[in-house]
Design a protein around this motif. Structure first.
Motif, short mmCIF file in Angstrom:
data_model
loop_
_atom_site.label_atom_id
_atom_site.label_comp_id
_atom_site.label_asym_id
_atom_site.label_seq_id
_atom_site.Cartn_x
_atom_site.Cartn_y
_atom_site.Cartn_z
N GLY A 174 0.80 -1.22 0.00
CA GLY A 174 0.00 0.00 0.00
C GLY A 174 0.83 1.27 0.00
N CYS A 175 2.14 1.12 0.15
CA CYS A 175 3.11 2.24 0.09
C CYS A 175 2.97 3.21 1.26
CB CYS A 175 2.99 3.01 -1.23
SG CYS A 175 3.45 2.02 -2.68
N SER A 176 2.31 2.80 2.34
CA SER A 176 2.20 3.72 3.48
C SER A 176 3.55 3.96 4.13
CB SER A 176 1.21 3.16 4.50
OG SER A 176 1.62 1.87 4.96
N ALA A 177 4.33 2.88 4.32
CA ALA A 177 5.67 3.05 4.89
C ALA A 177 6.58 3.81 3.93
CB ALA A 177 6.28 1.68 5.22
N LEU A 178 6.44 3.52 2.64
CA LEU A 178 7.23 4.24 1.65
C LEU A 178 6.96 5.73 1.71
CD1 LEU A 178 9.11 4.09 -0.89
CD2 LEU A 178 7.03 3.96 -2.25
N GLU A 179 5.71 6.10 1.81
CA GLU A 179 5.36 7.52 1.91
C GLU A 179 5.95 8.13 3.17
OE1 GLU A 179 3.90 9.33 -0.26
OE2 GLU A 179 2.88 7.97 -1.63
N ALA A 180 5.95 7.38 4.27
CA ALA A 180 6.47 7.91 5.53
C ALA A 180 7.97 8.15 5.47
CB ALA A 180 6.14 6.94 6.68
#
Length: 929
Positions: free
Chosen positions: A131-137
């Motif tokens: 979901g790329c949530s960690a990537l965004e963070a």
């Protein structure tokens, strides 16, 4: 690791018997530094019969290690005298140890291990973070890495690779310093519990002891990692522990090398290409720069007096530091000088001075935030003990507080752009070293890239942001251009007017191209930045495009160097195997330069121009080369020419002349011809009257962009016949016919064709490997997309005479020596170059001589020439080439003995063929010469 430490301990112990000192005996980088930087000093005097230069030949080692060189200076009463047996024993030990070390080759092995670990981490991170949530963070932590905080393209491979590398290098630093800080090992912390949380806590504790600049980014990353990455984090920590206890972490610029080969490789594939200085080139450049800055022009004992005080006060800056390659090599060359002084008995062992130098004398500035993180780690590992303080500053390229920012270029206006915490930055520096970015078209690939193609600052996603930044940069370029124009005008109106007519030509507007900085790019702006911050008497050292030497837009830079600096060294490469560049992965040609800022000039100032036939492949080889250059002794594998100040000013439009070919005889031959117009032939001299081409030209145009903006090529006859493309078949003969038709695509077409179409065609670009005739002559007036059309004041016969001359050997040498080298044998001459070109002054020839040249043109222009290299085979010269040259000499010399003329020509052909062969990458065999 045990094997490596054992080898190094034995070797270090052996070296100490000869007075060689290292403060760390089991460190690969430091022991090899001893070998290359101290061994030659420690040996001192030798018995009679042993030469001053002793070469220890190491064969069959592979991995790039082929020779080690031991230089033997003399320090009376301070040296250990060795016997011949001792020297043989030493040679055997060096051979044995280097053979074993080359077999281990741990640095390369570790890079491969790191690369694999980063790839595994990245693949796993993408798998668990769909979901790329960690990537965004973590991206929010990284925001600004590539400069544009509002518009960075988000690429998972790049981001996760940077996270992995940051964790690994920070963990390695922790292991290196934990003992002195009373901290537990990472193994202890991670054995029981969550590796991600445990590592975060450990790095926070290290950060609290003064290492926040080095590990703070990794601390922030760890806060946002998915918990499923615990295994991969554990493996990174395990590898980091191995790096920390071995030698490879302290090898020269290993953090930077890992960054470039691991993260940098991903970035190149994804369209974020950034160039970094090759490590041997960094050593070559900074050895010369540090010796010049410290006044160490020789290795005499007197030169080392008060060296500690000079080093202690030295301040060094790199305004485009990247991962710190030039700063680390500067440190190691300072280390070399201090250890030489120590071994000469003039200073105490410099451990504390070196520590202070690493922490307080080196300053780095960079627009890529992640690169500053790696540079901080690099500099922290330099001193005898890991440094807690490093002076590396992030200057964003993008938007801060709604204002466009240009990275280090903002410093041209003021130091106030730095953060308030940067209170101890000097207002001036004793040494500025730099490999600045060069402006280039960049596009995007990847998930968020748009399809706008190759545009300036093309990696900016927001078009409004890009336009605003372009406008800010354009304003800065105008301001700098105005300042440099004043410098140029002052120089040309004063001292330079004794040597060149450039000032008069610029005032007449004949050479408006040379009046501004045009397309010189950011490199010129960084050169100006260095000029602003280097102290009077200080030194600057640069890696720059080779265009600096002859580029029209770089003329203001040459004027600045000639006016405000004593240009000390200029180094170019003619190495077709190692490359014509000095930056990793670069395909364009580059030069190294070292210059000292001066308030006044002396006529006896000299500049050393160096043309490398073979670039150094390793730091030790680079240092040996630099030492020879500094000492003024013969340099194998290089052509060295020393130019006086008057020569620099006389050839201000083209310093490439001094390194145009890798043959000193040809350089001198051409410069004599340029000065006198004389061609020696069989005991006689043929005089060729020369003038600048601009005095003969009535019209010259058009450029390729002009052509394509006004015309399109069509497949039917039109009133606009053109010579289209520079394919090899087009250039076989001097005489050419239009091979295509063009149709107007803009109202400018008719006027452009009427104003500029001509028969005489001058090439814009030349690929020397496939060149035949250089200058063409069309059977009817025409335009071209790759040739400039030239009209001469004297009419058709003058044009034929010039076409003939420019295809003689002396015309070819003029084009070759006057070229702007863009990528090795890809060269160009723009309109401004052609206007300044020294050519046959047909206006001073009698009608009879002009008629003879026209007759010669009619005989040879329709006959094919071989490729240039094959034209100059002295055993089998191109008959057309020989006829053109002999016919030209006969036309001007009248009673020339053609047999003697041919004999002299064949000798000259052999020289030209050999020089071209070296440049092309082949070898002209002895029987051909």
């Amino acid at each position: 690791m045990v094997a490596e430490e054992g080898i190094l301990s034995t070797f270090a112990e052996y070296l100490r018997r000869y007075g060689v000192r290292c403060y760390t005996s089991t460190t690969l980088g430091k022991v090899l530094t001893c070998l290359y930087s101290n061994l030659h000093v420690a040996i001192g005097e030798v018995i009679e019969g042993v030469r001053a230069d002793i070469h220890i030949h190491l064969v069959n080692l592979g991995r790039g290690i082929t020779t080690a060189e031991v230089l033997v200076p003399t320090y009376p009463n301070r040296s250990k005298t060795l016997t011949a047996g001792d020297l043989r024993e030493l040679a055997e030990a060096v051979y044995r140890v280097l053979e074993e070390l080359s077999g281990l080759n741990l640095a390369r092995d570790y890079v491969a291990m790191v690369k694999r670990a980063v790839e595994v981490f990245t693949a796993r991170a993408r798998e668990v973070d769909r979901g790329c949530s960690a990537l965004e963070a973590v991206y929010r932590v990284l925001r600004g890495v590539y400069g544009f905080s509002l518009s960075d393209p988000l690429d998972p491979d790049v981001v996760w690779s940077q996270v992995a590398l940051s964790i690994l290098l920070s963990s390695a630093l922790y292991e290196r310093v934990r003992g002195s800080r009373g901290l537990p090992s990472l193994k202890e912390l991670l054995e029981h519990g969550d590796p991600i949380r445990g590592l975060g806590k450990a790095l926070e504790e290290l950060s609290a002891t003064g290492y926040r600049p080095q590990v703070g980014l990794a601390v922030e990353f760890l806060k946002h990692l998915p918990p499923q990455l615990f295994t991969e984090v554990g493996k990174l920590v395990e590898l980091a522990s191995t790096l920390a206890v071995g030698s490879s972490l302290t090898s020269v610029d290993l953090p930077g090398r890992v960054f470039r080969e691991v993260v940098g490789d991903v970035a190149v594939r994804k369209g974020f290409a950034t160039y970094y200085t090759e490590v041997p080139a960094a050593y070559l450049l900074t050895y010369l720069a540090t010796r010049v800055a410290l006044g160490l022009g020789s290795t005499s004992l007197e030169a080392y007096r008060n060296l500690s005080e000079r080093v202690g006060s030295l301040k060094v800056a790199d305004f485009a530091c990247g991962t710190g390659t030039l700063l680390t090599s500067t440190y190691y060359n300072i280390l070399k000088a201090l250890e030489e002084a120590y071994l000469a008995g003039d200073v105490a062992y410099p451990e504390q001075l070196l520590q202070d130098f690493a922490e307080t004398s080196l300053y780095g500035f960079e627009a890529m935030e992640y690169a500053t993180h790696v540079a901080s780690l690099n500099l922290a590992l330099l001193g005898p003990r890991p440094a807690r303080r490093v002076n590396v500053y992030y200057l964003p390229l993008g938007y801060v507080g709604g204002e466009p920012r240009l990275g280090s270029l903002d410093l041209i206006e003021s130091l106030e752009v730095l953060s308030p915490s940067a209170t101890e930055i000097p207002e001036g520096f004793d040494l500025v070293v730099m490999n600045p970015p060069f402006t280039r078209a960049t596009g995007r690939v990847g998930r968020r890239f748009t399809g706008r193609g190759r545009r300036f600052l093309g990696f900016v996603e927001s078009e409004n942001a890009r336009k605003s930044l372009v406008a800010r940069l354009a304003k800065l370029r105008r301001e700098v251009g105005e300042e440099l124009a004043k410098v140029s005008e002052e120089l040309l109106a004063s001292e330079a007017s004794r040597y060149t007519d450039l000032g008069r030509l610029l005032r007449s507007r004949r050479l408006r191209y040379y009046a501004g900085i045009g397309q010189a790019g950011e490199g010129l702006l960084f050169l100006y930045l260095a000029y602003r911050y280097v102290k009077p008497g200080g030194t600057m050292a640069f890696v720059l495009p080779r265009n600096l030497l002859a580029g029209i837009s770089w003329f203001p830079a040459r004027a600045l160097l000639a006016s405000k600096f004593h240009l000390r060294y200029v180094i170019a490469s003619s190495d077709p195997v190692g490359g014509y560049n000095f930056s990793e992965g670069a395909s364009f040609s580059e030069v190294l330069l070292v210059a000292t800022r001066v308030d006044r000039h002396e006529d006896f100032e000299e500049t050393v121009f160096v043309n490398l036939l073979r670039k150094p492949r390793a730091p030790g080889e680079a240092v040996a080369l630099a030492s020879k250059l500094l000492s003024g002794v013969e340099v194998p594998g290089a052509v060295v020419r020393v130019a006086r100040r008057g020569e620099l000013l006389k050839l201000l439009e083209n310093w490439n002349t001094f390194v145009a070919v890798a043959d000193g005889y040809l350089v001198d031959y051409y410069l004599r011809f340029l000065e006198t117009g004389e061609v020696p032939v069989g005991g006689r001299v043929v005089r060729v009257p020369l003038t600048r081409f601009t005095y003969l030209i009535s019209k010259l145009g058009v450029s390729s962009p002009q052509f394509h903006s006004c015309f399109k090529v069509v497949g039917r006859p039109t009133e606009y016949p053109v010579v289209y493309s520079g394919a090899e078949g087009v250039r076989l003969r001097i005489l050419v016919e239009p091979n295509a038709y063009a149709a107007p695509k803009a109202p400018c077409a008719a006027e452009l064709y009427s104003k500029y179409s001509s028969r005489l065609l001058l090439p814009d670009r030349i690929w020397w490997d496939t060149a035949h005739a250089l200058v063409l002559y069309s059977v009817e007036p025409t335009l071209s997309n790759v040739f400039y059309s030239a009209r001469l004041r004297g009419g058709e016969n003058f044009e034929k005479a010039i076409a003939t001359y420019l295809n003689t050997t002396w015309g070819l040498l003029t084009v070759l020596f006057s070229r702007e080298e863009t990528r090795g044998r890809w060269t160009r001459l723009k309109i401004g170059h052609w206007k300044l070109l020294p050519v046959l002054d047909v206006g001073k020839l009698s009608g009879e001589v002009v008629a003879k040249l026209v007759e010669l043109f009619d005989r040879v222009s329709g006959r094919p020439l071989r490729r240039v290299l094959e034209q100059y085979n002295p055993r089998d010269p191109d008959p057309v080439r020989l006829e053109v040259d002999l016919g030209f000499l006969k036309a001007l010399g009248l009673e020339v003995d053609l047999a003697k003329a041919e004999e002299r020509l064949l000798e000259l052909y052999g020289r030209i063929r050999r020089a071209l062969s070296l440049w092309f990458g082949g070898r002209a065999t002895g029987h051909e010469l």
